[in-house]
Scaffold this motif. Structure first.
Motif, PDB file in Angstrom:
ATOM      1  N   VAL A   1       0.828  -1.204   0.000  1.00  0.00           N
ATOM      2  CA  VAL A   1       0.000   0.000   0.000  1.00  0.00           C
ATOM      3  C   VAL A   1       0.865   1.258   0.000  1.00  0.00           C
ATOM      4  N   LYS A   2       1.998   1.229   0.693  1.00  0.00           N
ATOM      5  CA  LYS A   2       2.867   2.408   0.724  1.00  0.00           C
ATOM      6  C   LYS A   2       3.373   2.743  -0.673  1.00  0.00           C
ATOM      7  N   GLY A   3       3.635   1.696  -1.459  1.00  0.00           N
ATOM      8  CA  GLY A   3       4.152   1.918  -2.812  1.00  0.00           C
ATOM      9  C   GLY A   3       3.180   2.660  -3.695  1.00  0.00           C
ATOM     10  N   PHE A   4       1.938   2.174  -3.798  1.00  0.00           N
ATOM     11  CA  PHE A   4       1.036   2.839  -4.743  1.00  0.00           C
ATOM     12  C   PHE A   4       0.451   4.131  -4.179  1.00  0.00           C
ATOM     13  N   ILE A   5       0.373   4.259  -2.848  1.00  0.00           N
ATOM     14  CA  ILE A   5      -0.083   5.529  -2.283  1.00  0.00           C
ATOM     15  C   ILE A   5       0.970   6.613  -2.533  1.00  0.00           C
ATOM     16  N   THR A   6       2.243   6.268  -2.368  1.00  0.00           N
ATOM     17  CA  THR A   6       3.307   7.233  -2.658  1.00  0.00           C
ATOM     18  C   THR A   6       3.297   7.605  -4.125  1.00  0.00           C
ATOM     19  N   GLN A   7       3.115   6.638  -4.985  1.00  0.00           N
ATOM     20  CA  GLN A   7       3.077   6.906  -6.422  1.00  0.00           C
ATOM     21  C   GLN A   7       1.898   7.803  -6.782  1.00  0.00           C
ATOM     22  N   GLY A   8       0.741   7.565  -6.149  1.00  0.00           N
ATOM     23  CA  GLY A   8      -0.445   8.336  -6.496  1.00  0.00           C
ATOM     24  C   GLY A   8      -0.502   9.712  -5.868  1.00  0.00           C
TER      25      GLY A   8
END
Length: 407
Positions: A141-148
């Protein structure tokens, strides 16, 4: 003039629909290295301001009403005003599930829509803390939240991630409180069940589960996910079998090693689990009252969750999303929360019920949410939104906060 009259005049006398379309275009227009495209954006931006100015000059509270009309439809604005009349306060924190709420498997690449990301960013920049509340692993979740949302927002100190449905809380920028491992507070008896289940879940699995499922990389929960498209016939079949398998593992991890007791207990506690067991001929002829006391007491602390065609999971009933959200609020310094809780599953329902019981929030759900979630939402404020349209609830929050400012 009361607020309802103001909104009627605003939406009857002005072309608010076109104003909203211009605002959406200006907000989410992609960054394109084209002079023609940039000029098109500038013309749209100028027209947006011209239309806002017309509203600003027409009302004493014109700045607020221009912002409302540019960010909310007529129905969304009146929904916001109804909420203000009911609760007499604005939302001051967002608690958001991700899968099938902010984003949906039906969306291309399963991404959070750009307009949702933009409005989340806008609300956050105006001081709204955000709690992402998910059953996923932290790294995922940290990966795609940071990306978004961007690295700056994630590390702003006012965003927290409750992961694995409440086993841990990650709040960047808070020193020793940045990562709280809530599962470390469980006693050894409960942790022993998880240790045994995790040790056996792959090695002892029947061949169809080994081939058709994978073990999600959780820190604590034990989650089997399908190796097939979520919701497909193959996924439903293998997750149904995986549920039965996990029930047996939990039962065998008790002092009496009682898989039939586990099946009887969880079938009585959850109609969806009972339905799966009935379909597979696995409901034992055993009354819950006949399950040994020490086993039953352990089952009352260990959660076995079933998500049709998506996951079968063993978690702790002492560490649900409510515990995670409470810890996140503590770290973020949200002392008097009034939260918008958005979610689709039974784990989200617990948070919704908690905010209702404590008078500290409202609940919203997508139209395809679990039946019990929809029942709760429809029995409270009826905040149900279309698939892939979480933005509509964020627009309601935007309007609610501005209308609350008028008072």
């Amino acid at each position: 003039m009361n607020y309802y009259d103001l909104l009627y005049e605003l939406y009857d006398e002005f072309d608010a629909k076109t104003l909203l379309e211009y605002q959406n275009f200006v907000d989410v227009f992609p960054a394109i290295g084209s002079r023609v495209a940039l000029e098109h954006w500038r013309r749209a931006s100028d027209e947006l301001e011209r239309r806002k100015d017309a509203v600003r000059t027409a009302f004493p509270a014109g700045e607020t009403l221009a912002a409302v009309a540019a960010h909310a439809t007529r129905d969304e604005a009146f929904t916001a005003l109804d909420l203000l009349a009911t609760y007499d306060r604005a939302v001051n924190v967002l608690v958001l599930d991700v899968d099938e709420t902010l984003r949906s498997a039906g969306q291309t690449d399963n991404e959070i829509p750009r307009d949702t990301l933009h409005l989340l960013t806008e609300l956050h920049e105006e001081g709204m803390p955000i709690v992402i509340c998910t059953g996923q692993t932290l790294e995922n979740v940290k990966g795609f939240i940071t990306q978004g949302l961007g690295n700056e927002l994630v590390h702003s100190g006012t965003l927290s991630i409750v992961y694995e449905a409440g086993n841990g809380v990650f709040t960047p920028g808070h020193g020793a409180d940045t990562k709280r491992l809530l599962y470390e507070g469980l006693d050894e008896t409960v942790r022993g069940v998880f240790d045994e289940v995790r040790a056996r879940v792959v090695s002892d699995a029947p061949e169809d589960i080994r081939r058709g499922c994978h073990l999600q990389g959780n820190e604590f929960n034990v989650t089997l996910k399908p190796n097939h498209q979520t919701g497909s016939r193959e996924a439903v079949e293998v997750i149904d079998h995986a549920l039965c398998y996990l029930l047996d593992l939990v039962g065998e991890a008790t002092p009496d090693g009682d898989p039939e007791g586990a099946r009887a207990f969880y079938a009585a506690a959850d109609p969806e689990i009972r339905e799966v067991l009935e379909h597979r001929g696995g409901v034992p002829d055993l009354d819950v009252g006949d399950v040994p006391d020490d086993a039953r007491e352990l089952f009352e602390r260990v959660d076995v969750a079933y998500y049709e065609g998506d996951a079968a999971e063993v978690g702790s009933l002492e560490l649900d999303k409510v515990a995670g959200v409470q810890a996140a609020f503590e770290v973020l310094g949200v002392d008097d929360p009034f939260a918008l809780v958005m979610g689709d599953s039974k784990s989200d329902l617990r948070v919704m019920e908690w905010v209702e019981a404590n008078g500290c929030g409202i609940a919203a759900a997508p139209e395809h949410a679990s039946e019990v979630v929809l029942e709760h939402v429809l029995s409270t404020d009826e905040l149900v939104f279309d698939r892939n349209d979480a933005t509509s609830m964020l627009r309601v929050v935007y309007a609610l906060d501005r209308l609350a400012g008028l008072s």
